[in-house]
Design an enzyme around this catalytic site. Structure first.
Site, mmCIF file in Angstrom:
data_model
loop_
_atom_site.group_PDB
_atom_site.id
_atom_site.type_symbol
_atom_site.label_atom_id
_atom_site.label_comp_id
_atom_site.label_asym_id
_atom_site.label_seq_id
_atom_site.Cartn_x
_atom_site.Cartn_y
_atom_site.Cartn_z
ATOM 1 N N LYS A 202 0.855 -1.186 0.000
ATOM 2 C CA LYS A 202 0.000 0.000 0.000
ATOM 3 C C LYS A 202 0.891 1.236 0.000
ATOM 4 O O LYS A 202 1.748 1.394 0.888
ATOM 5 C CB LYS A 202 -0.857 -0.023 1.258
ATOM 6 C CG LYS A 202 -2.218 0.616 1.130
ATOM 7 C CD LYS A 202 -2.996 0.311 2.405
ATOM 8 C CE LYS A 202 -4.360 0.934 2.389
ATOM 9 N NZ LYS A 202 -4.981 0.887 3.713
HETATM 10 C C1 E4P Z 1 -8.373 1.378 3.958
HETATM 11 O O1 E4P Z 1 -7.566 0.988 3.155
HETATM 12 C C2 E4P Z 1 -8.260 2.662 4.649
HETATM 13 O O2 E4P Z 1 -7.042 2.756 5.275
HETATM 14 C C3 E4P Z 1 -9.395 2.853 5.608
HETATM 15 O O3 E4P Z 1 -10.595 2.407 4.993
HETATM 16 C C4 E4P Z 1 -9.511 4.245 6.152
HETATM 17 O O4 E4P Z 1 -10.707 4.373 6.890
HETATM 18 P P1 E4P Z 1 -10.981 5.597 7.873
HETATM 19 O O5 E4P Z 1 -11.141 6.847 7.062
HETATM 20 O O6 E4P Z 1 -12.249 5.226 8.578
HETATM 21 O O7 E4P Z 1 -9.793 5.691 8.774
#
Ligand code: E4P
Length: 217
Positions: free
Chosen positions: A83
Site C-alpha cells: 500500500k
Molecule cells: C483502507 O484501506 C483505509 O485505510 C481505511 O478504509 C480508512 O478508513 P478511515 O477513514 O475510517 O480511517
C-alpha cells in the site's frame, strides 16, 4: 463484489473468514497502532489466515525507501499488496513494484484525477476514501461513480477498492455503482445483517412456536 476487512485484529478477521465473508484484508498504520502488534508479525498472521490480498502500508515518503519497504513486505507472503500513498513518489513506487509483478494498492485517493494517475502507474487497487470526503461535506459516492466511469471509458484494469466506509449504506451504494471491492470495519460488515422486520418477524414466529409447542428435534 469482493469484501475486504479493514482491520488488523486477528480474531475479527477469523470470525468473518470462517463465514466466507473475507476476500482480503486492508491495514494501515493507524490500524497497526490500534492492534498494538509488530507490523511484520501481525501481517504474517493475517496472510496465514486469509487467501486473498492483504494490504500492508509503507512508512516512508520517498520513492526509493517505499520501494525497499515494499520489497521487504512482499517477502512476508505471496498475497501481500503493497500500500503506497497517492503522492508523486507513491506513484513512482507503484510503477516499479507493479512492474516487478507485485500487487499495489494506492491509498489516500480523494479525486478522480488521482485515480487516473494511479491506474496509469499500474495500480492493482485504487482506494478512494468515501467517509473522509463525507466528513468534510463532499460526496464520497460521487468520487466512486466518477472513477468507475473513467476506468470503464478506457478499460483500465485497476480495481476500485471503496475505502473509509463508515456505514452499511456506503456498502450498498458502492455495490450499486459497481465498485470492485469494499473494505469495511468488521462492525459495518456485521451490521449488514440487521433489519427490524427480521427481528419482529422472528419474535412473532418464536411466540407461535411456543404457543403451538412446535418441535423438530
Ligand atoms: C483502507 O484501506 C483505509 O485505510 C481505511 O478504509 C480508512 O478508513 P478511515 O477513514 O475510517 O480511517
Amino acid at each position: 463484489m469482493k469484501f475486504f476487512v479493514d482491520t488488523a485484529e486477528i480474531d475479527a478477521i477469523a470470525e468473518l473468514n470462517d463465514l466466507g465473508m473475507v476476500d482480503g484484508v486492508t491495514t494501515n498504520p493507524s490500524l497497526i497502532k490500534k492492534s498494538g502488534r509488530d507490523i511484520i508479525e501481525v501481517t504474517k498472521e493475517i496472510c496465514d489466515l486469509v487467501d486473498g490480498p492483504v494490504s500492508a502500508e509503507v512508512t516512508a515518503t520517498d520513492a526509493e525507501t517505499m520501494i525497499a519497504e515494499g520489497r521487504k513486505l512482499v517477502e512476508i507472503a505471496e498475497n501481500i499488496a503493497v500500500k503506497v500513498p497517492l503522492t508523486w513518489d507513491g506513484l513512482k513506487a507503484c510503477k516499479t513494484l507493479s512492474d516487478d509483478g507485485h500487487m499495489v494498492n494506492v491509498t489516500l485517493c480523494f479525486s478522480a484525477n488521482q485515480a487516473l494517475l494511479a491506474a496509469k502507474a499500474g495500480a492493482t487497487f485504487i482506494s478512494p476514501f468515501i467517509g473522509r470526503l463525507d466528513d468534510i461535506n463532499l460526496d464520497g459516492m460521487e468520487l466512486i461513480e466518477d472513477i468507475r466511469t473513467i476506468y470503464d471509458n478506457y478499460g483500465f484494469e485497476t480495481q476500485i477498492l471503496a475505502a473509509s466506509i463508515r456505514s452499511v449504506n456506503h456498502v450498498l451504494d458502492s455495490a450499486r455503482i459497481g465498485a470492485d471491492v469494499i473494505t469495511a470495519p468488521p462492525a459495518v460488515i456485521k451490521a449488514m445483517v440487521n433489519h427490524p422486520l427480521t427481528d419482529n418477524g422472528l419474535d412473532a414466529f418464536l411466540a407461535d412456536i411456543k404457543a403451538a409447542e412446535i418441535k423438530i428435534l
